[in-house]
Design an enzyme around this catalytic site. Structure first.
Site, PDB file in Angstrom:
ATOM      1  N   HIS A 148     -68.785  15.842  -0.483  1.00 52.60           N
ATOM      2  CA  HIS A 148     -67.992  15.887  -1.718  1.00 52.60           C
ATOM      3  C   HIS A 148     -66.775  14.968  -1.609  1.00 52.60           C
ATOM      4  O   HIS A 148     -66.482  14.187  -2.526  1.00 52.60           O
ATOM      5  CB  HIS A 148     -67.556  17.329  -1.984  1.00 52.60           C
ATOM      6  CG  HIS A 148     -66.683  17.491  -3.183  1.00 52.60           C
ATOM      7  ND1 HIS A 148     -67.171  17.801  -4.434  1.00 52.60           N
ATOM      8  CD2 HIS A 148     -65.334  17.376  -3.330  1.00 52.60           C
ATOM      9  CE1 HIS A 148     -66.176  17.875  -5.295  1.00 52.60           C
ATOM     10  NE2 HIS A 148     -65.038  17.624  -4.650  1.00 52.60           N
ATOM     11  N   GLU A 149     -66.064  15.043  -0.489  1.00 53.04           N
ATOM     12  CA  GLU A 149     -64.864  14.226  -0.319  1.00 53.04           C
ATOM     13  C   GLU A 149     -65.212  12.735  -0.221  1.00 53.04           C
ATOM     14  O   GLU A 149     -64.516  11.886  -0.790  1.00 53.04           O
ATOM     15  CB  GLU A 149     -64.099  14.671   0.929  1.00 53.04           C
ATOM     16  CG  GLU A 149     -63.610  16.108   0.892  1.00 53.04           C
ATOM     17  CD  GLU A 149     -62.737  16.403  -0.316  1.00 53.04           C
ATOM     18  OE1 GLU A 149     -62.033  15.480  -0.783  1.00 53.04           O
ATOM     19  OE2 GLU A 149     -62.772  17.542  -0.812  1.00 53.04           O
ATOM     20  N   HIS A 152     -65.794  11.262  -3.546  1.00 51.63           N
ATOM     21  CA  HIS A 152     -64.546  10.887  -4.218  1.00 51.63           C
ATOM     22  C   HIS A 152     -64.105   9.489  -3.782  1.00 51.63           C
ATOM     23  O   HIS A 152     -63.665   8.676  -4.604  1.00 51.63           O
ATOM     24  CB  HIS A 152     -63.443  11.892  -3.880  1.00 51.63           C
ATOM     25  CG  HIS A 152     -63.474  13.131  -4.714  1.00 51.63           C
ATOM     26  ND1 HIS A 152     -63.527  13.111  -6.089  1.00 51.63           N
ATOM     27  CD2 HIS A 152     -63.443  14.447  -4.364  1.00 51.63           C
ATOM     28  CE1 HIS A 152     -63.528  14.348  -6.553  1.00 51.63           C
ATOM     29  NE2 HIS A 152     -63.485  15.178  -5.526  1.00 51.63           N
ATOM     30  N   GLU A 223     -64.589  15.907 -10.524  1.00 52.21           N
ATOM     31  CA  GLU A 223     -65.065  16.903  -9.565  1.00 52.21           C
ATOM     32  C   GLU A 223     -66.557  17.173  -9.748  1.00 52.21           C
ATOM     33  O   GLU A 223     -67.304  17.270  -8.768  1.00 52.21           O
ATOM     34  CB  GLU A 223     -64.269  18.205  -9.717  1.00 52.21           C
ATOM     35  CG  GLU A 223     -62.828  18.125  -9.238  1.00 52.21           C
ATOM     36  CD  GLU A 223     -62.720  17.851  -7.750  1.00 52.21           C
ATOM     37  OE1 GLU A 223     -63.627  18.260  -6.997  1.00 52.21           O
ATOM     38  OE2 GLU A 223     -61.739  17.223  -7.334  1.00 52.21           O
TER      39      GLU A 223
END
Length: 234
Positions: A148-149, A152, A223
């Site tokens: 997930h990070e 980003h 997100e």
């Protein structure tokens, strides 16, 4: 079909990606519009140019902020491969799948909170995990969080949200300044019977709230997109 995410047709994925980009661009434009409108209310056309310069500075210098400097502000400490070889392996594998220029530097935060965050761009980035996260999650769960990070970082979401935060803070500052001017001058305007622009006053009051709502919507969009990208990477 995408081998990393066989359940989603590539055309559907591409359509979603473009729709997300347009949505993000629209929300940034809305926030920039509020900022420019406040500049116009306070200083006329010159105020609009001033706010455009603020936006240009954010676009030009936002990506140049050093990830190492941000990590120091959070009290994060750099990790060496020997300290967490499996963690480094996961980060490097996910970075290759995300086609980053280089893997993020890995940091450790001495906190019991379950948290992870990333800073930087695909060219230079860093990811941090807290002590609590490392102790509570197994490697598979941690891989999902890191994916997930890294998503980003791949999508430059951190730069987008930094620009949105700049717009939001500048809007709030201009709103407070404008309300102060109204508070000082309103009695004189009422005494001399000058016309009161209630629309401008209401805009000064509610612009920060509207800008904050746009920022929240932008954050939600980024997100959700990071979650979907994380599924592709893992």
């Amino acid at each position: 079909m995408n081998p990393l995410l066989p359940g989603i047709d590539p055309l559907v994925w591409q359509e979603h990606a473009w729709r997300n980009r347009l949505h993000s661009l629209f929300l940034l434009a809305v926030m920039g519009g509020f900022l420019a409108l406040l500049g116009w209310l306070l200083w006329g056309p010159d105020g609009v140019w001033m706010m455009l310069m603020v936006g240009a500075v954010g676009v030009a210098f936002g990506p140049t902020i050093s990830p190492q400097m941000v990590m120091r502000l959070y009290g994060a400490q750099p990790l060496r491969r020997a300290q967490a070889p499996e963690l480094f392996e996961v980060v490097e594998t996910l970075s290759r799948r995300a086609e980053l220029v280089r893997p993020p530097e890995v940091y450790w935060v001495p906190s019991s909170m379950l948290n992870a965050f990333a800073v930087g761009t695909p060219e230079q980035s860093a990811v941090a995990v807290t002590d609590g996260l490392l102790r509570q999650l197994n490697l598979r769960e941690l891989s999902g969080v890191l994916a997930h990070e890294i998503s980003h970082v791949r999508s430059r979401d951190l730069w987008v949200m930094s620009l949105a935060d700049l717009f939001s803070r500048a809007t709030s500052s201009l709103s407070l300044f404008g309300q102060f001017l109204v508070f000082v001058n309103l009695p004189l305007m009422m005494v001399y019977g000058a016309a009161i622009n209630w629309f401008a006053i209401l805009l000064l009051i509610f612009a920060p709230t509207l800008s904050a709502l746009a920022q929240l919507a932008l954050s939600r969009t980024r997100e959700f997109d990071a979650d979907l990208n994380a599924a592709r990477l893992t």
